[in-house]
Each structure stands twice: as structure tokens, then as C-alpha cells.
Design an enzyme around this catalytic site. Structure first.
Site, short mmCIF file in Angstrom:
data_model
loop_
_atom_site.label_atom_id
_atom_site.label_comp_id
_atom_site.label_asym_id
_atom_site.label_seq_id
_atom_site.Cartn_x
_atom_site.Cartn_y
_atom_site.Cartn_z
CB SER A 45 -1.01 0.10 1.22
OG SER A 45 -0.27 -0.24 2.49
CG ASP A 257 -4.22 5.81 6.66
OD1 ASP A 257 -2.92 5.69 7.05
OD2 ASP A 257 -4.60 5.22 5.56
CG HIS A 260 -0.88 4.08 4.42
ND1 HIS A 260 -2.34 3.63 4.86
CD2 HIS A 260 -0.30 3.12 3.85
CE1 HIS A 260 -2.13 2.26 4.66
NE2 HIS A 260 -1.10 1.82 4.01
#
Length: 330
Positions: A45, A257, A260
Site C-alpha cells: 500500500s 491515516d 500511511h
């Protein structure tokens, strides 16, 4: 316009390297020639630019407030408020944009010659797909492999196992450092075993750790919490338009978040990674032979897809492979 020659500035070794690199990069970019003709990205991610949009998974980021500071405020599937580090890296070395998500490409084939992003959020490293010498056997000679970040400093980790502390979780960081040390040892072994390989470890741990522990030095206000919602646990579907408390200015935050980085953090990380990987983007001896990636079973999460070799045959490409911390490739 004239300039005074009396101006003097004192730089650290790392700053000198970065500025020297940027001077070279800007010169090449100004002439319209990227430092490499193609980029192929593999990872999770931290570098996924939208592949998971096309997958049956809840690990997605193609909805607001993700992407709110991206071009046209568009949630592309990037796990951030804006650009990822790989976006900045691509721009720094001369590309007009980051390589597109492979699964978002309507037309494959020749479009892959400019590079593609195969990263998928939530992917992991498997023992039988973690052997870099398989890629080497296919002709790859320039590989950038990033370390894993300080896992104990992620907001969600502190919230979950921080024992009501607001400090980084030591044992998780020790585990990350131990992994990174072994990664470096293995890379040295590969350099001894594989003639001509240019394998560079790109350190993500230290710059992110420094930003978390000394946020004001980098212009940040908040490092314990992410911007989205409470900033303590929200990530992916938990970070949404209904999340209460989302900050107004993400540039003041290290994290977007619970896991990240923000676009502002990603820009700093990109500068460090580019400086560390200067040997990968030198103009000499860049050729990398890309053949049938399916022979390696590199991408089990992309079933029934045709990869580069079916369109390129034995064409020699010049590229740099950037790998993130958890990979589905060898």
C-alpha cells in the site's frame, strides 16, 4: 540578471549529495530526457497507485477523503491525501507522471514499455517468491529495495500495543531494525554471488523515524496521530467521509491515516530514497532485460493476465525496479 558570488551555505554530506543529485536531475529533465526510460514498481500500500481498485478486497482507498489533495481532488486508490513517494520519485527523475496501475490499464502491450505499477495493498512476501536471483537470471541488474519503516511508530501500532503510551513501540521497531539488518546482509551476499548486479538498499526507516520523533524539524505539528478521523486506527474503509475529526491541513501531519504517510511526508521520503539510489539512475549501463514475468509466478493476485514478454519478445528495455517493504515478487 547578475548574482552575487559572496553567498555561502554550509551543508551536511547528505544535503550535498541531495543538492548535487537535484542539479543533475533538473538539467536532464530540462532537456526532456528522463534518467531512465521506464519504471516498474512492486510492493504494497505504500506504493499502490490503484491496483486494488480492481480487486475483490476491502483494502481500498478509492473514495474520499483519500486523494483530497491529489490532482482534481481525485481518490485514485493511493493510500494518502495526495501523492505517494513513488510519484515524487518518478517526477524527480524526469517522468511527467508516475507509472499507472497495471490493472487500470485498458490497453496492455506497448503501453508497458514506459513502465507500470504492480503494487497491491495488503500484499506480502512469500518464501518461494522472495528470491531475487530469479529476476537476476532474467537480466535485471539494477534493483532498489527499500527497508521496512519503523513499524512501532505507526499510529495504529501505538494505539493497539503501545500500553497507553504515545511513544513508538520499542519491540516493533527492534523487529523492523532486525529485519532491515538481515536484508542488508542478504543484499551483500547477492552482490558477492551475482556478478554485475547493482542492488541498493533504500532506507525508509531512518527518515520516517526522524520525522516521527522530531516532527518540528521537518515542519510538522502532529506525529502521533494521522489526519483522518481520530488518527489513531483509521485506515482503508475506516477512513471515510463519515470519519469524525479529520484534519483540515494534512501538510502539518506526518501520517494521513493510521498507517500511511501524508503527501508532505512522502515528498521528504522520496528525496531521501532518490539520493540513496543515485547509482540506479546514472545514465551509463542502464539496460535491463525484461522477459516473461509469469515464469516466476510473481503476481498470483493478477490471474490470467498477459505480461510484458508476450508483447516485447526479446526487446531490451532500460528500467529501474523500485520495490517496497512487502513484495509479491522475487
Amino acid at each position: 540578471m547578475g548574482y552575487s558570488n559572496s553567498f555561502m551555505i554550509t551543508l551536511s554530506v547528505s544535503e550535498r549529495s541531495t543538492i548535487l543529485l537535484l542539479i543533475v536531475v533538473l538539467n536532464i529533465v530540462a532537456n526532456g530526457h528522463p534518467l531512465v526510460p521506464a519504471l516498474f514498481i512492486f510492493g504494497d500500500s505504500f506504493v499502490d497507485v490503484g491496483n486494488n481498485n480492481q480487486l475483490l478486497t476491502v483494502i481500498k482507498a478509492n473514495f474520499p477523503p483519500y486523494g483530497r489533495d491529489f490532482e482534481n481532488h481525485n481518490p485514485t486508490g493511493r493510500f494518502s491525501n495526495g501523492k505517494l513517494a513513488i510519484d515524487f520519485i518518478a517526477e524527480t527523475i524526469g517522468f511527467t507522471s508516475s507509472p499507472p496501475a497495471y490493472l487500470n490499464l485498458d490497453i496492455k502491450g506497448n503501453s508497458l514499455l514506459n513502465g507500470a505499477n504492480f503494487a497491491s495493498a495488503g500484499s506480502g512476501l512469500l518464501d518461494h517468491t522472495g528470491r531475487q536471483h530469479n529476476i537476476y537470471a532474467l537480466g535485471a541488474r539494477k534493483i532498489g529495495l527499500s527497508t521496512i519503516p519503523p513499524m512501532g511508530c505507526l499510529p495504529v501500532a501505538i494505539t493497539a500495543v503501545g500500553l497507553h503510551s504515545n511513544e513508538c513501540v520499542p519491540w516493533l521497531n527492534y523487529a523492523a531494525l532486525n529485519f532491515n539488518q538481515k536484508l542488508n546482509t542478504i543484499s551483500q551476499d547477492f552482490k558477492q554471488m551475482l556478478p554485475g548486479i547493482n542492488l541498493v538498499i533504500l532506507d525508509m526507516y531512518q527518515p520516517l523515524y526522524d520525522m516521527v520523533t522530531k516532527p518540528s524539524d521537518y515542519g510538522f505539528f502532529e506525529a502521533r496521530k494521522g489526519c483522518c478521523g481520530t488518527g489513531l486506527v483509521e485506515t482503508s474503509i475506516m477512513c471515510n467521509q463519515m470519519s469524525i475529526g479529520t484534519c483540515a491541513n494534512a501538510s502539518q501531519y506526518v501520517f494521513w491515516d493510521g498507517m500511511h504517510p501524508t503527501e508532505a511526508t512522502n515528498k521528504i521520503l522520496a528525496d531521501h530514497l532518490v539520493a540513496a539510489g543515485t547509482s540506479l539512475i546514472s545514465k551509463s549501463n542502464l539496460s535491463v532485460h525484461i522477459v516473461d514475468l509469469l515464469d516466476l509466478n510473481l503476481f498470483p493476485f493478477y490471474p490470467n493476465q498477459t505480461f510484458i514478454s508476450s508483447h516485447c519478445g526479446n526487446t531490451r528495455l532500460e528500467c529501474v525496479c523500485y520495490w517496497s517493504d512487502t513484495l509479491k515478487c522475487t
